[in-house]
Design an enzyme around this catalytic site. Structure first.
Site, PDB file in Angstrom:
ATOM      1  N   ASN A 177      16.068   3.139  42.706  1.00  0.00           N
ATOM      2  CA  ASN A 177      16.008   2.248  43.852  1.00  0.00           C
ATOM      3  C   ASN A 177      16.669   0.928  43.470  1.00  0.00           C
ATOM      4  O   ASN A 177      16.102   0.154  42.681  1.00  0.00           O
ATOM      5  CB  ASN A 177      14.554   2.024  44.261  1.00  0.00           C
ATOM      6  N   TYR A 217      26.514  -8.600  55.835  1.00  0.00           N
ATOM      7  CA  TYR A 217      27.379  -7.560  55.258  1.00  0.00           C
ATOM      8  C   TYR A 217      28.626  -8.180  54.629  1.00  0.00           C
ATOM      9  O   TYR A 217      28.934  -7.926  53.453  1.00  0.00           O
ATOM     10  CB  TYR A 217      27.766  -6.535  56.323  1.00  0.00           C
ATOM     11  N   LYS A 271      29.670  -8.455  50.564  1.00  0.00           N
ATOM     12  CA  LYS A 271      30.860  -7.829  50.003  1.00  0.00           C
ATOM     13  C   LYS A 271      31.790  -8.858  49.365  1.00  0.00           C
ATOM     14  O   LYS A 271      32.477  -8.567  48.379  1.00  0.00           O
ATOM     15  CB  LYS A 271      31.581  -7.022  51.083  1.00  0.00           C
ATOM     16  N   ILE A 300      36.591   4.372  56.389  1.00  0.00           N
ATOM     17  CA  ILE A 300      36.520   5.684  55.753  1.00  0.00           C
ATOM     18  C   ILE A 300      35.553   6.558  56.548  1.00  0.00           C
ATOM     19  O   ILE A 300      34.483   6.088  56.959  1.00  0.00           O
ATOM     20  CB  ILE A 300      36.048   5.571  54.292  1.00  0.00           C
ATOM     21  N   SER A 340      34.460  -3.941  50.048  1.00  0.00           N
ATOM     22  CA  SER A 340      34.943  -3.561  51.373  1.00  0.00           C
ATOM     23  C   SER A 340      36.051  -4.525  51.753  1.00  0.00           C
ATOM     24  O   SER A 340      36.150  -5.630  51.200  1.00  0.00           O
ATOM     25  CB  SER A 340      33.795  -3.659  52.385  1.00  0.00           C
TER      26      SER A 340
END
Length: 242
Positions: free
Chosen positions: A56, A144, A148, A177, A131
């Site tokens: 985890n 997010y 990144k 992707i 990303s």
């Protein structure tokens, strides 16, 4: 010997498969026991020895225990892939903080607890999956894009700090992707193509395939990239070249 966080599914699994095909022993480190066991069994049957270790990335104790198991079983660590991450959507309370903890701090936990064993082993290669949202701005889930961006910063810091330990640190920045994480973005093949060609305008006019990211991970793990560290390889079909 490779440790792959998020190796049960998606880009993490693609990386694990690419490494195993090239002969690496792979520890599939994931919370998804069914998917992780299946991946390890498949790799062991068709490529190289692989095992599943429940991990985890939100827990210091779990990640530390995962690397303790790596050392107990194999005695060394040569490749570390950080690709774990389930994106928390904005409807969830404290999405920003939760995404940072999963996507950035989770990668840091892998580095923090894996790096000592890698240095003890004589060096190796760390590959962090970022990303294109870590290069451009992002209007996706809260946290997010910043996560990144942070993964790329972490990658560069580790490269500078540990070059003298024979440790290389690089990142992969995938574009769009086709994985289980992106499938909710469309409901049909027609809608999928409209998204890629009309809304996003990906120059190569298609989705990327997970194995195409896996190949980049395998390259960065290999001696073929022996003078490459502190960099980001963008694999996005030309999207950020606009």
């Amino acid at each position: 010997m490779a440790w792959a966080a998020g190796g049960a599914n998606g880009l993490g699994r693609a990386g694990a498969e690419a490494l195993a095909r090239r002969g690496a022993t792979v520890v599939v480190a994931d919370l998804d026991e069914a998917g992780g066991q299946a991946c390890a069994e498949q790799l062991s049957a068709h490529a190289a020895e692989s095992v599943f270790v429940s991990t985890n990335v939100l827990s210091d104790e779990s990640v530390e225990a995962s690397f303790q198991e790596v050392e107990r079983r194999f005695g060394r660590l040569d490749i570390l892939v950080n690709s774990a991450g389930v994106v928390v959507q904005n409807a969830t309370d404290r999405a920003f903080e939760k995404n940072l903890d999963m996507l950035l701090v989770g990668a840091w936990r892998g580095v923090r607890f894996g790096l000592p064993l890698m240095v003890k082993s004589g060096g190796g290669s760390i590959i962090n999956v970022s990303s294109i949202a870590g290069i451009t701005g992002s209007i996706g889930a809260d946290g997010y894009g910043p996560s990144k961006h942070g993964v790329i910063g972490l990658t560069k810091d580790i490269a500078l700090r540990h070059a003298g330990d024979n440790v290389r640190s690089n990142a992969v920045a995938p574009g769009y992707i086709l994985t289980q994480m992106t499938r909710p973005f469309f409901s049909s093949e027609e809608e999928s193509q409209q998204l890629i060609n009309e809304k996003l305008r990906v120059p190569m006019r298609r989705w990327g395939r997970p194995e195409e990211i896996g190949s980049v991970i395998a390259f960065l793990a290999s001696d073929e990239s022996s003078f490459v560290t502190g960099t980001v390889i963008v694999a996005d079909g030309g999207l950020t070249a606009r």
